[in-house]
Design a protein around this motif. Structure first.
Motif, mmCIF file in Angstrom:
data_model
loop_
_atom_site.group_PDB
_atom_site.id
_atom_site.type_symbol
_atom_site.label_atom_id
_atom_site.label_comp_id
_atom_site.label_asym_id
_atom_site.label_seq_id
_atom_site.Cartn_x
_atom_site.Cartn_y
_atom_site.Cartn_z
ATOM 1 N N VAL A 86 26.713 -0.580 -34.571
ATOM 2 C CA VAL A 86 27.482 -0.511 -33.434
ATOM 3 C C VAL A 86 28.896 0.114 -33.654
ATOM 4 O O VAL A 86 29.469 0.808 -32.708
ATOM 5 C CB VAL A 86 27.658 -1.905 -33.228
ATOM 6 C CG1 VAL A 86 28.530 -2.158 -31.814
ATOM 7 C CG2 VAL A 86 26.424 -2.617 -32.708
ATOM 8 N N VAL A 87 29.491 0.001 -34.789
ATOM 9 C CA VAL A 87 30.774 0.541 -34.966
ATOM 10 C C VAL A 87 30.967 1.804 -34.977
ATOM 11 O O VAL A 87 31.655 2.526 -34.386
ATOM 12 C CB VAL A 87 31.533 -0.252 -36.348
ATOM 13 C CG1 VAL A 87 32.823 0.406 -36.519
ATOM 14 C CG2 VAL A 87 31.634 -1.922 -35.944
ATOM 15 N N VAL B 185 28.418 3.871 -33.535
ATOM 16 C CA VAL B 185 28.266 4.459 -32.181
ATOM 17 C C VAL B 185 29.472 4.349 -31.191
ATOM 18 O O VAL B 185 29.872 5.147 -30.656
ATOM 19 C CB VAL B 185 27.113 3.562 -31.607
ATOM 20 C CG1 VAL B 185 27.126 4.281 -30.108
ATOM 21 C CG2 VAL B 185 25.910 4.130 -32.242
ATOM 22 N N GLY B 186 30.340 3.283 -31.412
ATOM 23 C CA GLY B 186 31.326 3.033 -30.622
ATOM 24 C C GLY B 186 32.585 4.102 -31.035
ATOM 25 O O GLY B 186 33.149 4.489 -30.264
ATOM 26 N N GLY B 187 32.647 4.239 -32.277
ATOM 27 C CA GLY B 187 33.596 4.976 -32.786
ATOM 28 C C GLY B 187 33.434 6.528 -32.424
ATOM 29 O O GLY B 187 34.330 7.071 -31.999
ATOM 30 N N TRP B 188 32.182 6.948 -32.508
ATOM 31 C CA TRP B 188 31.596 8.320 -32.085
ATOM 32 C C TRP B 188 32.223 8.326 -30.567
ATOM 33 O O TRP B 188 32.722 9.428 -30.084
ATOM 34 C CB TRP B 188 30.291 8.707 -32.398
ATOM 35 C CG TRP B 188 30.270 8.911 -33.927
ATOM 36 C CD1 TRP B 188 31.366 9.624 -34.693
ATOM 37 C CD2 TRP B 188 28.975 8.846 -34.417
ATOM 38 N NE1 TRP B 188 30.786 9.887 -35.867
ATOM 39 C CE2 TRP B 188 29.470 9.354 -35.810
ATOM 40 C CE3 TRP B 188 27.656 8.462 -34.247
ATOM 41 C CZ2 TRP B 188 28.135 9.399 -36.855
ATOM 42 C CZ3 TRP B 188 26.837 8.346 -35.267
ATOM 43 C CH2 TRP B 188 27.023 9.036 -36.585
ATOM 44 N N LEU B 189 31.795 7.446 -29.878
ATOM 45 C CA LEU B 189 31.867 7.448 -28.327
ATOM 46 C C LEU B 189 33.535 7.675 -28.032
ATOM 47 O O LEU B 189 33.937 8.504 -27.104
ATOM 48 C CB LEU B 189 31.545 6.442 -27.694
ATOM 49 C CG LEU B 189 30.090 6.301 -27.625
ATOM 50 C CD1 LEU B 189 29.587 4.931 -26.813
ATOM 51 C CD2 LEU B 189 29.401 7.352 -26.665
ATOM 52 N N VAL B 190 34.238 6.892 -28.768
ATOM 53 C CA VAL B 190 35.885 7.042 -28.417
ATOM 54 C C VAL B 190 36.107 8.189 -29.231
ATOM 55 O O VAL B 190 37.030 9.003 -28.389
ATOM 56 C CB VAL B 190 36.423 5.843 -28.984
ATOM 57 C CG1 VAL B 190 37.974 5.762 -28.903
ATOM 58 C CG2 VAL B 190 36.142 4.504 -28.351
ATOM 59 N N ARG C 201 35.279 11.580 -27.268
ATOM 60 C CA ARG C 201 35.718 11.685 -26.156
ATOM 61 C C ARG C 201 37.371 12.209 -26.162
ATOM 62 O O ARG C 201 37.629 13.513 -25.422
ATOM 63 C CB ARG C 201 35.815 10.447 -25.056
ATOM 64 C CG ARG C 201 36.430 10.524 -23.557
ATOM 65 C CD ARG C 201 36.236 9.210 -23.047
ATOM 66 N NE ARG C 201 34.787 8.777 -23.063
ATOM 67 C CZ ARG C 201 34.294 9.223 -21.959
ATOM 68 N NH1 ARG C 201 34.631 9.850 -21.222
ATOM 69 N NH2 ARG C 201 32.976 8.472 -21.969
ATOM 70 N N VAL D 118 30.748 13.599 -25.405
ATOM 71 C CA VAL D 118 30.470 12.399 -26.027
ATOM 72 C C VAL D 118 28.867 12.422 -27.075
ATOM 73 O O VAL D 118 29.021 11.713 -27.921
ATOM 74 C CB VAL D 118 30.507 11.243 -25.184
ATOM 75 C CG1 VAL D 118 31.635 10.757 -24.376
ATOM 76 C CG2 VAL D 118 29.435 11.230 -24.141
#
Length: 705
Positions: free
Chosen positions: A150-151, A153-158, A161, A168
């Motif tokens: 989860v961390v 994937v969330g890090g990559w998204l942020v 971007r 993304v």
């Protein structure tokens, strides 16, 4: 933090966090343009390795050279306890790993390419190492793995971007790398891979003496405090003794580090209970460490274990005030599990009784004569050993056959008769159990009083036997008191005893009393031959028959050959007839010697037949004494008397002249035997391979007259 769970306590997690901070703190050095990046990285790696060597060198055993010491860091960790003690030399591999991963991540993220997949790969590496080091126990349900995904994937998204202006999906191509963290937790728990199996654990020969003879000395200490126990109420064990010599029980001598992959010779049962206690040593001396069950972890540095018995021992003597925590696993089968339980067929070590006396062997068999299952045999032995005998701390010590015979069969008033310490009760049970096929061992330990913190005194020292049941593990019994001892309930034992008593009850016998036996004084002196010795005797007899029988036949054949050779030409022809029998070419009855020779198609056979015919029917032209010999009988046997006489009547003069010349040249007996050997050789070479193999030991020629 997840990697730190492979070591004991919270200190490792803090140390690894500091190592990660130091690794990321190298970023200013890497960006300092006055030093090349490659040189800076090389210098940092060398400094880290020097630090690891400096930490591990004091505890190095084989060598103090830098390369062997550094290469030995991981094997030492994999042969340590699980979780590993938080000692500097065992923490060094984890510190170097965290620092190295942090340094690589900094290089990848701060470089020109800005490889954002590096942090995820680094996290997956640390997670996988922790999972392998702890056998998956650090994250049993995979919550940490899910959190990492989860961390990531969330890090990559942020980050994507911000870095790519909204694209993304560019970073999601490395998502499978993060999934490695979720898969890694399954590997050790599923038995697919265990890194500790790749390392041969060190084995040390300690030669520690058995504490069984100390039971009487501990009992004399009375209320002296040996140690304290805090935790669940369980029997505390000191050592399990499996090897019996007929004179004493011996402790194991080879020990290895606790936590190394070394399965016991008999596996644990299907139902187990894990217990952790804290022990503080008082006046207890020696090198044995008190524990509960089979120890799986201990906080004492340098503790070594016998993987088969689970006995813990220190290289140095125990010191007053030593405090440690130990976690162990106990077999806890249910009552119903034991009723029809069996015993393993490959437990020879726990059945050995060298030189067993007849009295003990017969006593054990009579005790269990009505028991149906191994568990019933164990309960019957427990009751019979207890019945009519009293514990006595002043009784003579020892567990030899002679001491057990006096303990079981001694006359009233004799020292040690029907009285003994827990050593004799447990040993008698173990020996009688082995007599009837029960794998047994003797455990030396303590039964302290109840309470949250229990004081173990000298009077609490005892010993008890254990029986191994297939699929359920080691089950303790208590022949001293006969009460429930952790293996099965007293109610179930009572049911078994009632059933056995109803079968054995009779007007002239007491239920489950010691059966009438030959006492030691009237017993057969010396050890009885056990089943293994009887089998070897049988094998020796059966193996000797194939050796002796051919030798006897060969000797008889040799005697016959010498007799035939002494008979002259007729004996030589009989020797040829023996060869025809061995070759499977027996001529039909009624054939004369010349006809038989003509059928063979051998010039030597024809010549020999003529010599034999003349020796049999014209003895004046040949050797006289052979007229009544075995060869003459052989000629008669084949029905050649009349036909040979007719065949030689018309040509007696010519044959006499030819044979006389031959006899004058070389001697008829010698020539005849040489011809016979030549014909026999031709017959043997023409025979099949089976007949050639049995040619020298075939007894059929002995039946010919």
């Amino acid at each position: 933090m997840h990697l730190g769970s492979g070591w004991q306590g919270v200190v490792p997690s803090l140390v690894f966090a500091v190592a990660a901070v130091v690794g990321f703190g190298c970023l200013p050095l890497l960006r300092w343009r006055r030093l090349p990046v490659g040189f800076t990285v090389f210098a940092l790696v060398v400094l880290a390795l020097v630090g690891g060597y400096w930490v591990a060198r004091p505890s190095a055993v084989d060598s103090t050279d830098p390369v062997p010491v550094l290469l030995d860091l991981v094997p030492r960790l994999l042969t340590a306890a699980r979780p590993a003690p938080a000692t500097p030399e065992l923490l060094a591999p984890g510190v170097l790993l965290v620092f190295g991963v942090s340094l690589v991540v900094v290089l990848a993220v701060a470089g020109r390419g800005r490889a954002l997949v590096a942090p995820v790969v680094g996290a997956a590496v640390l997670y996988t190492c922790a999972a392998l080091l702890t056998a998956g126990r650090a994250d049993r349900v995979g919550l940490v793995a899910v959190g990492l995904v989860v961390v990531a994937v969330g890090g990559w998204l942020v980050v994507d971007r911000l870095e790519t202006g909204g694209r993304v999906w560019s970073g999601l191509a490395a998502l499978p790398v993060a999934v490695v963290a979720g898969v890694a937790v399954v590997l050790p728990s599923g038995g697919a891979f265990e890194p500790r199996e790749l390392v041969e654990p060190p084995v040390t020969d300690l030669g520690v003496a058995s504490p069984l003879p100390q039971l009487a000395a501990w009992a004399n200490l009375g209320d002296t405090e040996l140690f304290r126990v805090r935790g669940p109420e369980r029997a505390v064990r000191l050592v399990a003794l499996s090897d019996y010599s007929g004179a004493a029980w011996r402790a194991a001598s080879l020990y290895g580090p606790l936590g190394a992959v070394a399965e016991p010779d008999l596996p644990a049962g299907a139902r187990v209970d894990e217990v952790e206690v804290e022990i503080t040593v008082g006046e207890l001396t020696g090198r044995w460490l008190p524990t509960v069950g089979r120890p799986t972890a201990v906080t004492v540095d340098g503790a070594m274990v016998d993987p088969d018995s689970g006995s813990l021992v220190l290289v140095e003597e125990l010191a007053p005030g030593l405090s440690y925590r130990v976690r162990g696993v106990l077999d806890v089968p249910d009552d119903t599990d034991l009723l029809n339980a069996t015993v393993p067929a490959d437990a020879d070590r726990y059945l050995r009784l060298p030189g067993l006396p007849y009295s003990l062997a017969e006593y054990g068999r009579q005790v269990v004569r009505n028991a149906r299952t191994p568990y019933e045999r164990a309960v019957a032995i427990e009751q019979v050993v207890k019945q009519g005998r009293t514990p006595d701390a002043q009784a003579p010590v020892g567990s030899s056959y002679s001491r057990l015979e006096r303990f079981l069969f001694g006359a009233p008033g004799e020292p040690g008769a029907n009285a003994g310490t827990a050593e004799q009760f447990a040993s008698a049970f173990a020996v009688l159990g082995r007599v009837v096929g029960l794998p047994t061992r003797v455990v030396v330990g303590f039964q302290p009083a109840a309470g949250e913190e229990r004081v173990v005194r000298g009077s609490d020292a005892t010993a008890w036997p254990e029986v191994y049941f297939a699929g359920w593990g080691w089950v303790p019994f208590d022949p001293v008191a006969g009460v429930s001892s952790g293996g099965s309930s007293a109610a179930q034992k009572r049911e078994v005893l009632d059933r056995l008593a109803s079968i054995t009850a009779s007007p002239t016998s007491t239920p489950l009393s010691a059966p009438p036996l030959v006492t030691p004084s009237a017993a057969v002196a010396g050890p009885v031959v056990d089943g293994g010795s009887q089998r070897w005797i049988g094998y020796a007899v059966l193996g000797g028959v194939p050796v002796l029988l051919p030798a006897v036949v060969g000797l008889a054949r040799l005697v016959r050959r010498r007799r035939l050779r002494a008979a002259g030409a007729t004996g030589a022809w009989a020797y040829v007839l023996d060869g025809l029998l061995l070759a499977g070419r027996v001529p039909p009855p009624g054939r004369t010697a010349p006809d038989i020779a003509a059928d063979l198609g051998s010039a030597a056979a024809v010549e020999l037949a003529g010599l034999a015919d003349r020796a049999a029917f014209a003895p004046t032209a040949g050797p006289g004494p052979v007229a009544g010999s075995a060869a003459g009988s052989a000629a008669v046997e084949w029905g050649s008397v009349a036909r040979s006489a007719r065949s030689t009547a018309g040509s007696a003069a010519g044959a006499q002249v030819g044979l006389k010349g031959m006899a004058q040249a070389a001697g008829p007996e010698v020539s005849a035997w040489e011809l016979a050997r030549q014909v026999r050789g031709e017959l043997r070479r023409a025979a099949g391979w089976r007949r050639r193999v049995l040619w020298a030991v075939d007894p059929r020629p002995l039946r010919r007259r």
